[in-house]
Design an enzyme around this catalytic site. Structure first.
Site, PDB file in Angstrom:
ATOM      1  N   GLU A  83     -13.043  -1.612  11.398  1.00  0.00           N
ATOM      2  CA  GLU A  83     -12.875  -0.815  10.234  1.00  0.00           C
ATOM      3  C   GLU A  83     -14.154  -1.194   9.278  1.00  0.00           C
ATOM      4  O   GLU A  83     -14.760  -0.460   8.823  1.00  0.00           O
ATOM      5  CB  GLU A  83     -11.689  -1.274   9.656  1.00  0.00           C
ATOM      6  CG  GLU A  83     -11.491  -0.488   8.278  1.00  0.00           C
ATOM      7  CD  GLU A  83      -9.944  -0.705   7.795  1.00  0.00           C
ATOM      8  OE1 GLU A  83      -9.292  -1.364   8.514  1.00  0.00           O
ATOM      9  OE2 GLU A  83      -9.756  -0.226   6.689  1.00  0.00           O
ATOM     10  N   ASP A 143      -8.488  -8.721   3.710  1.00  0.00           N
ATOM     11  CA  ASP A 143      -8.419  -7.610   4.781  1.00  0.00           C
ATOM     12  C   ASP A 143      -9.626  -7.292   5.541  1.00  0.00           C
ATOM     13  O   ASP A 143     -10.464  -6.490   5.395  1.00  0.00           O
ATOM     14  CB  ASP A 143      -8.291  -6.234   3.866  1.00  0.00           C
ATOM     15  CG  ASP A 143      -7.682  -5.070   4.606  1.00  0.00           C
ATOM     16  OD1 ASP A 143      -7.535  -5.245   5.536  1.00  0.00           O
ATOM     17  OD2 ASP A 143      -7.646  -4.177   3.905  1.00  0.00           O
ATOM     18  N   GLU A 157       0.706  -1.229  -0.125  1.00  0.00           N
ATOM     19  CA  GLU A 157       0.067  -0.145  -0.132  1.00  0.00           C
ATOM     20  C   GLU A 157       0.874   1.126   0.061  1.00  0.00           C
ATOM     21  O   GLU A 157       0.548   2.193   0.822  1.00  0.00           O
ATOM     22  CB  GLU A 157      -1.056  -0.001   1.228  1.00  0.00           C
ATOM     23  CG  GLU A 157      -1.970  -1.295   1.168  1.00  0.00           C
ATOM     24  CD  GLU A 157      -3.189  -1.194   2.138  1.00  0.00           C
ATOM     25  OE1 GLU A 157      -2.633  -0.300   3.398  1.00  0.00           O
ATOM     26  OE2 GLU A 157      -4.259  -1.712   2.073  1.00  0.00           O
TER      27      GLU A 157
HETATM   28  O1  GCW Z   1      -7.276  -2.749   6.260  1.00  0.00           O
HETATM   29  C1  GCW Z   1      -6.308  -1.829   5.665  1.00  0.00           C
HETATM   30  C2  GCW Z   1      -6.576  -0.284   6.057  1.00  0.00           C
HETATM   31  C3  GCW Z   1      -5.583   0.673   6.191  1.00  0.00           C
HETATM   32  C4  GCW Z   1      -4.325  -0.214   6.986  1.00  0.00           C
HETATM   33  C5  GCW Z   1      -3.977  -1.481   6.046  1.00  0.00           C
HETATM   34  C6  GCW Z   1      -2.898  -2.188   6.839  1.00  0.00           C
HETATM   35  C7  GCW Z   1      -2.815   0.833   8.317  1.00  0.00           C
HETATM   36  O2  GCW Z   1      -7.608   0.214   5.315  1.00  0.00           O
HETATM   37  O3  GCW Z   1      -5.867   1.665   6.860  1.00  0.00           O
HETATM   38  O4  GCW Z   1      -3.387   0.729   7.088  1.00  0.00           O
HETATM   39  O5  GCW Z   1      -5.045  -2.339   6.090  1.00  0.00           O
HETATM   40  O6  GCW Z   1      -3.343  -3.174   7.680  1.00  0.00           O
HETATM   41  O7  GCW Z   1      -1.833  -2.116   6.865  1.00  0.00           O
END
Ligand code: GCW
Length: 824
Positions: free
Chosen positions: A411, A383, A304
């Site tokens: 989240e 995720d 990311e």
């Molecule tokens: O779930 C995603 C989130 C990001 C997060 C990433 C991760 C900290 O949307 O906000 O970043 O995973 O776990 O690294």
């Protein structure tokens, strides 16, 4: 095992003074007199600590505090072992050296404890023996928990050893005081690029962590700011460490892999470059000079947008090891995140699959990591979605240490606005049998560490929602003992948090245990994943947001079918990453469980599930079920009026009523979207038919103008009306039967202002409210869609219903629809 004593607890009157939630499950409320007397008789009235360690002193203080709160007794502190009855605390070593009369021969590992009642020459002692000082503290909390839960303490012989030695939380806190994916206010650690002056909340939080046996806390975002390693910040991290230390919680930090260059001024961060390893070594040594018990690092690399070893063509093992080596002599570890994937993936290539990424990136590196590297793997391969299979990477690293990463912060689970108890989901993951080499290998036996993304904030109740605390509690309890059942955990939490009234306990525990399924039902059933805005706030519904972009969270719905073919036979081959036994579970439609069918297979909408329903009908039905269940939760909660303190009663009620409204937004959006896409009608005739619903755009509008909403499914009829003037109105003439009715007003409440609404029936003013909620959007969309219900209006045919909207700032007092339903 609950004892006879419990009966007494049930008879105890709930104390109903207003509570903020700040004390969480550590309230230590007064027990009623008969019951307190029982425990005063059972527990000695003095306390002695054998060791000098600060954590043991904390244990003593906590016992004094808890017993004083619950039993109205202040334990006498003895400097040396008294000749009469006492609670005696110490490590097993200390018992052997300093109190040989107790003949403690039992071996206890680090953090383990033993609660033992013993008699010496007719004198009664309760021993709290720890494998180390932390174990003593955990034992103290365990004893207090027993008292608070009404368990017997007369003949204690309870030895507990944690399932894994490392039980940490990660806090995605930014140095500027915000929290990534945090929904409970701002950071308790950081403010304006510095550690806060006032550490009192950190200390309270450390106490909560210690009460669960959590022994490490990483205090900054894994999307790490390199400055956290700067000479200025290290003393501040040390100050946080000083606050956590008395509670046996080690501090850790997340680091940025580019730091040697961005912070250190080197011209490279190549893990194989000697100057880079020297930089890490000197940095680590500096940290340990300031914080001798520093826990270690968390590292997110090549993911990311974070830099990583790929910049230099190096492997994740090279990256992890260069940071691990200097930590090793100090006893530190590095958690290297397995959450590595390409977020620019070509969505038109049918073989591309984000779910494969963690395994593909790491399985070849099995055995190549140093022994103080722990690969931190999210529970599922994508995720933190509402339902995912277990990450196959757990089964691929038998020569490397592994941690499971669970997300406590909600989240993708309604972000503290929705009640979702995550323990049943975590439990399924931990119990899932990977069948490695044909042997029983549940995930809980594979992992050597458990990490939770906690993200508590400065809000009085820590999470912005009283109920969300149960997830932190449950995380800690499972990290300690993955064999506990979700029901036991829910019951414990509820009794500790809301008291012993059995009606309260039953209501809350039932809600909690069904809440994951309920949330899944109205968000993303059958393995579709959470159908939210995945490129935005991850909160409201946006069915297509995950499609046709590089993030790879595709559900691949089109006019003919839905689901992601991940089979070995015809799909991406993801299923081949599992052991043969687990593969067998998923590869064929015959075997694949309904809950994951669309995660593993692409099927026509008319495909029949094992349940006998078609996929499309299941989607429709589950959304109606989910929304109805939340409405039921709100009703059941109302029955607790007077049984829960007023403040928490009102706050939870408001939350559940809001959730019930949002569940309807989800229900309609998802169902309308699939109806439009598939063209297949709901066999029960509900989708697209809403008796009593009147679209705002079809009302008599004064000032209000219709606007298309994006995505279209976020608003009923794809259209809202918004007000561009100082004041606007929408009116309609009621044509139904005379009688008592509820009037629902669906409006939009975003962050850019506080609009006002007023409602009249004829000339009678009936309600007003402001759109002042805290919702994660600045737009008219599904996240801002909100519901007001005006109950019990006596309506007659010909009445004019008129809603006035007064915009504020950039918020346009937008309306979606009204609904008039009989209140009979
Ligand atoms: O779930 C995603 C989130 C990001 C997060 C990433 C991760 C900290 O949307 O906000 O970043 O995973 O776990 O690294």
């Amino acid at each position: 095992m609950r004892s006879v004593v419990l009966v007494a607890v049930l008879l105890t009157a709930t104390s109903l003074h207003a509570e903020t939630g700040r004390d969480a499950w550590l309230r230590y409320t007064e027990l009623d007199e008969a019951f307190a007397q029982h425990y005063r008789d059972a527990l000695p009235s003095s306390i002695a600590v054998l060791g000098q360690d600060v954590v043991e002193q904390t244990a003593r203080q906590e016992l004094i505090r808890g017993i004083r709160g619950m039993l109205r007794r202040t334990l006498r502190t003895e400097q040396r072992l008294p000749a009469d009855a006492a609670i005696v605390l110490g490590t097993s070593d200390e018992f052997r050296r300093l109190a040989p009369q107790f003949a403690i021969t039992l071996g206890l590992t680090a953090d383990a404890y033993w609660l033992k009642t013993t008699d010496i020459k007719g004198t009664r002692y309760i021993l709290i023996v720890g494998g180390n000082p932390q174990g003593v503290l955990y034992g103290a909390f365990a004893l207090l928990r027993k008292v608070a839960l009404g368990d017997a303490v007369n003949e204690l012989d309870d030895k507990q050893t944690p399932a894994v030695p490392i039980r940490w939380v990660n806090e995605w806190n930014n140095l500027n005081g915000t929290i990534e994916r945090g929904y409970g206010g701002s950071s308790m650690f950081w403010e304006n690029e510095h550690a806060r002056e006032d550490m009192s909340r950190v200390s309270e939080y450390a106490r909560m962590l210690a009460s669960l046996g959590i022994n490490g806390c990483s205090i900054n975002n894994v999307n790490a700011d390199p400055r956290v390693l700067s000479p200025d910040l290290i003393p501040q991290v040390a100050r946080i460490a000083d606050t956590l230390r008395p509670w046996g919680v080690k501090v850790a930090i997340a680091v940025d892999f580019g730091s040697p260059k961005t912070l250190g001024g080197l011209d490279t961060f190549d893990p194989l470059d000697p100057s880079v390893s020297a930089w890490w070594k000197s940095k680590v040594d500096d940290i340990y000079r300031a914080i001798p018990d520093f826990g270690g690092f968390v590292l997110k690399a090549d993911s990311e947008g974070r830099v990583g070893p790929s910049t230099y063509g190096r492997t994740h093992a090279d990256a992890a090891n260069v940071v691990a080596r200097p930590l090793k002599p100090h006893g530190g570890v590095i958690f290297y995140r397995g959450f590595v994937y390409d977020h620019h993936m070509d969505w038109e290539n049918l073989k591309n699959d984000r779910a494969r990424a963690a395994y593909d990136n790491f399985h070849d590196l099995n055995g190549k990591f140093d022994d103080n590297v722990i690969i931190q793997i999210k529970n599922g391969p994508i995720d933190f979605q509402v339902r995912e299979p277990v990450s196959p990477l757990f089964g691929a690293l038998d020569k490397t240490r592994e941690a499971i990463e669970l997300q406590i912060t909600q989240e993708y689970f309604g972000q503290a606005r929705h009640l979702v108890f995550l323990v049943p989901m975590w439990k399924e993951t931990l119990d899932f049998d990977m069948h490695i080499r044909d042997r029983s290998t549940p995930v809980k036996k594979i992992v050597g560490a458990v990490v939770g993304v906690s993200n508590v904030g400065m809000d009085e109740n820590w999470y912005g929602n009283h109920m969300s605390q149960a997830n932190l509690y449950g995380f800690g309890r499972l990290a300690w003992n993955a064999d506990l059942s979700p029901r036991q955990i829910a019951e414990e939490w509820t009794r500790l948090t809301f008291g012993a009234d059995p009606v309260v306990a039953k209501t809350i525990v039932d809600m909690q245990l069904t809440s994951w399924r309920t949330f899944e039902n109205y968000t993303g059933p059958l393995g579709l994943q959470t159908l939210t805005d995945i490129v935005g706030n991850h909160y409201g519904v946006a069915v297509e947001a995950s499609e046709r972009n590089g993030w790879g969270q595709w559900h691949k719905a089109d006019s003919k079918g839905v689901g992601f073919d991940r089979t070995v036979a015809t799909g991406t081959g993801f299923i081949g990453q599992y052991s043969p036994a687990a593969m067998k579970l998923y590869e064929t439609l015959e075997n694949c469980p309904d809950d994951l069918v669309l995660f593993m297979h692409h099927v026509p909408y008319t495909h029949k599930l094992h349940s006998g329903k078609t996929v499309i009908q299941y989607i429709y039905d589950s959304h109606y079920d989910g929304a109805e269940t939340v409405e039921r939760y709100a009703k059941e909660w109302k029955a607790l009026n007077g049984r829960v303190d007023e403040r928490r009663y009102q706050e939870v009620l408001a939350q559940l009523e809001y959730q019930a409204g949002q569940a309807i937004v989800w229900r309609d959006a998802v169902n309308n979207w699939f109806f439009k896409e598939s063209g297949i009608a709901d066999s029960k005739g509900r989708v697209g038919h809403h008796p009593g619903r009147i679209e705002a755009e079809s009302m008599r509008l004064t000032g209000y103008t219709p606007m298309p909403v994006t995505p279209w499914e976020a608003a009923s009829g794809a259209t809202a009306v918004e007000c561009g003037e100082a004041k606007c109105a929408a009116a309609v003439t009621y044509v139904g039967d005379a009688g008592r009715h509820n009037l629902v007003v669906q409006y939009f409440d975003h962050q850019d202002g506080v609009s006002r609404f007023r409602v009249w029936v004829g000339s009678q003013f009936v309600d007003e409210w402001t759109a002042a909620d805290r919702l994660p959007t600045r737009k008219v969309d599904s996240s801002s869609s909100s519901r007001r219900t005006i109950r019990g209006l006596e309506l007659r045919g010909g009445d004019e219903i008129r809603i006035e909207g007064i915009p504020d700032g950039r918020e346009t007092a937008a309306l979606d629809y009204i609904e008039i339903v009989s209140a009979q």
